[in-house]
Design a protein around this motif. Structure first.
Motif, PDB file in Angstrom:
ATOM      1  N   TYR A 286      32.707  42.892  22.682  1.00 53.91           N
ATOM      2  CA  TYR A 286      32.212  43.064  24.052  1.00 53.91           C
ATOM      3  C   TYR A 286      33.336  43.520  24.975  1.00 53.91           C
ATOM      4  O   TYR A 286      33.166  44.397  25.807  1.00 53.91           O
ATOM      5  CB  TYR A 286      31.612  41.750  24.553  1.00 53.91           C
ATOM      6  N   GLY A 287      34.482  42.878  24.868  1.00 47.04           N
ATOM      7  CA  GLY A 287      35.586  43.212  25.750  1.00 47.04           C
ATOM      8  C   GLY A 287      36.689  42.173  25.665  1.00 47.04           C
ATOM      9  O   GLY A 287      36.776  41.409  24.707  1.00 47.04           O
ATOM     10  N   VAL A 288      37.511  42.157  26.698  1.00 48.77           N
ATOM     11  CA  VAL A 288      38.679  41.273  26.736  1.00 48.77           C
ATOM     12  C   VAL A 288      38.615  40.404  27.985  1.00 48.77           C
ATOM     13  O   VAL A 288      38.399  40.911  29.095  1.00 48.77           O
ATOM     14  CB  VAL A 288      39.989  42.083  26.747  1.00 48.77           C
ATOM     15  N   ALA A 289      38.793  39.093  27.816  1.00 45.88           N
ATOM     16  CA  ALA A 289      38.845  38.154  28.935  1.00 45.88           C
ATOM     17  C   ALA A 289      40.284  37.684  29.117  1.00 45.88           C
ATOM     18  O   ALA A 289      40.903  37.184  28.176  1.00 45.88           O
ATOM     19  CB  ALA A 289      37.937  36.953  28.677  1.00 45.88           C
ATOM     20  N   VAL A 290      40.807  37.869  30.318  1.00 44.93           N
ATOM     21  CA  VAL A 290      42.176  37.444  30.637  1.00 44.93           C
ATOM     22  C   VAL A 290      42.093  36.260  31.590  1.00 44.93           C
ATOM     23  O   VAL A 290      41.394  36.325  32.615  1.00 44.93           O
ATOM     24  CB  VAL A 290      42.980  38.591  31.275  1.00 44.93           C
ATOM     25  N   LEU A 291      42.793  35.189  31.262  1.00 41.46           N
ATOM     26  CA  LEU A 291      42.715  33.949  32.039  1.00 41.46           C
ATOM     27  C   LEU A 291      43.969  33.744  32.882  1.00 41.46           C
ATOM     28  O   LEU A 291      45.091  33.965  32.416  1.00 41.46           O
ATOM     29  CB  LEU A 291      42.546  32.748  31.103  1.00 41.46           C
ATOM     30  N   THR A 292      43.750  33.321  34.122  1.00 39.62           N
ATOM     31  CA  THR A 292      44.848  32.853  34.958  1.00 39.62           C
ATOM     32  C   THR A 292      44.803  31.335  34.933  1.00 39.62           C
ATOM     33  O   THR A 292      43.860  30.725  35.449  1.00 39.62           O
ATOM     34  CB  THR A 292      44.712  33.363  36.408  1.00 39.62           C
ATOM     35  N   THR A 293      45.787  30.732  34.286  1.00 42.38           N
ATOM     36  CA  THR A 293      45.799  29.285  34.092  1.00 42.38           C
ATOM     37  C   THR A 293      46.732  28.612  35.098  1.00 42.38           C
ATOM     38  O   THR A 293      47.671  29.223  35.606  1.00 42.38           O
ATOM     39  CB  THR A 293      46.245  28.925  32.672  1.00 42.38           C
ATOM     40  N   SER A 294      46.464  27.355  35.364  1.00 42.39           N
ATOM     41  CA  SER A 294      47.313  26.560  36.247  1.00 42.39           C
ATOM     42  C   SER A 294      47.364  25.143  35.713  1.00 42.39           C
ATOM     43  O   SER A 294      46.672  24.795  34.756  1.00 42.39           O
ATOM     44  CB  SER A 294      46.759  26.570  37.675  1.00 42.39           C
ATOM     45  N   THR A 295      48.163  24.312  36.338  1.00 46.34           N
ATOM     46  CA  THR A 295      48.264  22.922  35.912  1.00 46.34           C
ATOM     47  C   THR A 295      46.979  22.155  36.183  1.00 46.34           C
ATOM     48  O   THR A 295      46.781  21.060  35.652  1.00 46.34           O
ATOM     49  CB  THR A 295      49.423  22.222  36.633  1.00 46.34           C
ATOM     50  N   THR A 296      46.096  22.724  37.005  1.00 44.85           N
ATOM     51  CA  THR A 296      44.841  22.048  37.351  1.00 44.85           C
ATOM     52  C   THR A 296      43.614  22.750  36.780  1.00 44.85           C
ATOM     53  O   THR A 296      42.488  22.440  37.178  1.00 44.85           O
ATOM     54  CB  THR A 296      44.696  21.914  38.879  1.00 44.85           C
TER      55      THR A 296
END
Length: 321
Positions: A286-296
């Motif tokens: 389908y595609g590519v999912a890019v995540l912006t992660t944080s401590t929360t």
């Protein structure tokens, strides 16, 4: 000390002196252009121009600086009379209703993600983040180049001025304007406290599990209250867990087994290549999912609904039954 090439130009000699810089030149062109496709083309053009001029290289600068000059000028030419490459969040306000029907934007030329080299992912993480690349797209071409050369690559102002054929004062002025503009357009949701690598990887694993098991409760646990969701090629995007989660539950999660995902790294961030179950019983990319992660938790999910990106990340088009 400047590097001087005294031998006659030949392929082996040229490759030995220039190939070590190919990966960083690709990253540089990508930062300027926002597209991996064009960045690769311009790196090839850079090496072709460099080869043609190699016998005239006099060593007044390092080969690295010489290559950057060629690449930067090629990028500036490519950007003439060209619009920016946005993400959905750069085109307007978020949708307030999770039942909002996505508005496709076939005429928009979208920003693209870039695969991360495992050997350089830590060093490149801050300089290739999607938030940075998207914000850079708001700058005029020369301001964009000045900011990248000064703040990302830490070039002296005098060297930037020489490359651009301008004065040091003009470079400093351009940098000041670029920084001010970046402060205006930087997404607040992406100004997050960086988690440790194990924390970031755990969030990616939980994200993948939530989709593969069609589990909205698991997804809710990892989404921040101010989470953002955007999915190209739709210009419609959502802000806030209260809107993102209902949308994902109704229109994306589906049934257990509908999705399969392979973990990757893109732009120095945790990411996944997503595969959706087809009527033939096979999971198709389908595609590519890019995540912006944080401590929360997850601050942003940016999905590039472009199956053509898969090969860039070394992943197949389909997964076995």
């Amino acid at each position: 000390m400047a590097q001087r090439v005294e031998t006659a130009p030949d392929h082996e000699d040229f490759a030995r002196h220039t190939e070590p810089f190919r990966r960083e030149l690709l990253a540089h062109c990508y930062r300027v252009l926002g597209t991996l496709d064009e960045a690769e083309d311009l790196v090839q053009e850079t090496y072709l121009r460099a080869w043609r001029a190699y016998d005239r290289f006099e060593g007044r600068s390092s080969i690295r600086t010489w290559l950057y000059r060629i690449a930067t000028n090629a990028c500036l030419t490519a950007l003439e009379n060209r619009g920016r490459r946005p993400l959905p969040s750069g085109l307007g306000a978020p949708a307030a209703d999770p039942d909002t029907e996505p508005e496709l934007a076939p005429d928009v030329v979208w920003l693209q993600p870039i695969p991360a080299d495992p050997a350089t992912v830590v060093a490149e993480r801050d300089t290739l983040r999607l938030a940075l690349i998207a914000s850079l797209q708001h700058l005029p071409a020369r301001q964009r180049v000045v900011l990248i050369l000064r703040d990302v690559l830490a070039w002296p102002a005098a060297d930037v001025a020489e490359l651009l054929g301008t004065s040091t004062a003009a470079v400093k002025s351009s940098l000041q304007r670029a920084r001010a503009r970046m402060d205006e357009v930087a997404p607040a949701a992406d100004q997050v406290t960086e988690p440790t690598e194990p924390q970031s990887r755990a969030l990616l694993e939980q994200y993948i599990s939530a989709f593969e098991n069609a589990d909205p409760t698991a997804l809710e646990r990892i989404l921040r209250e101010d989470a953002v969701l955007e999915v190209t090629p739709s210009r419609t995007w959502f802000s806030g867990r209260a809107t993102c989660l209902p949308y994902l539950t109704r229109y994306a999660l589906g049934e257990p087994g509908d999705w399969r995902m392979l973990p990757i790294t893109a732009n120095g961030q945790p990411a996944a290549v997503a595969y959706l179950l087809g009527e033939d019983g096979v999971h198709h990319v389908y595609g590519v999912a890019v995540l912006t992660t944080s401590t929360t938790g997850l601050a942003r999910i940016t999905v590039f609904g472009d199956p053509g990106l898969t090969g860039r990340f070394g992943c197949p088009d389909t997964l076995p039954r």
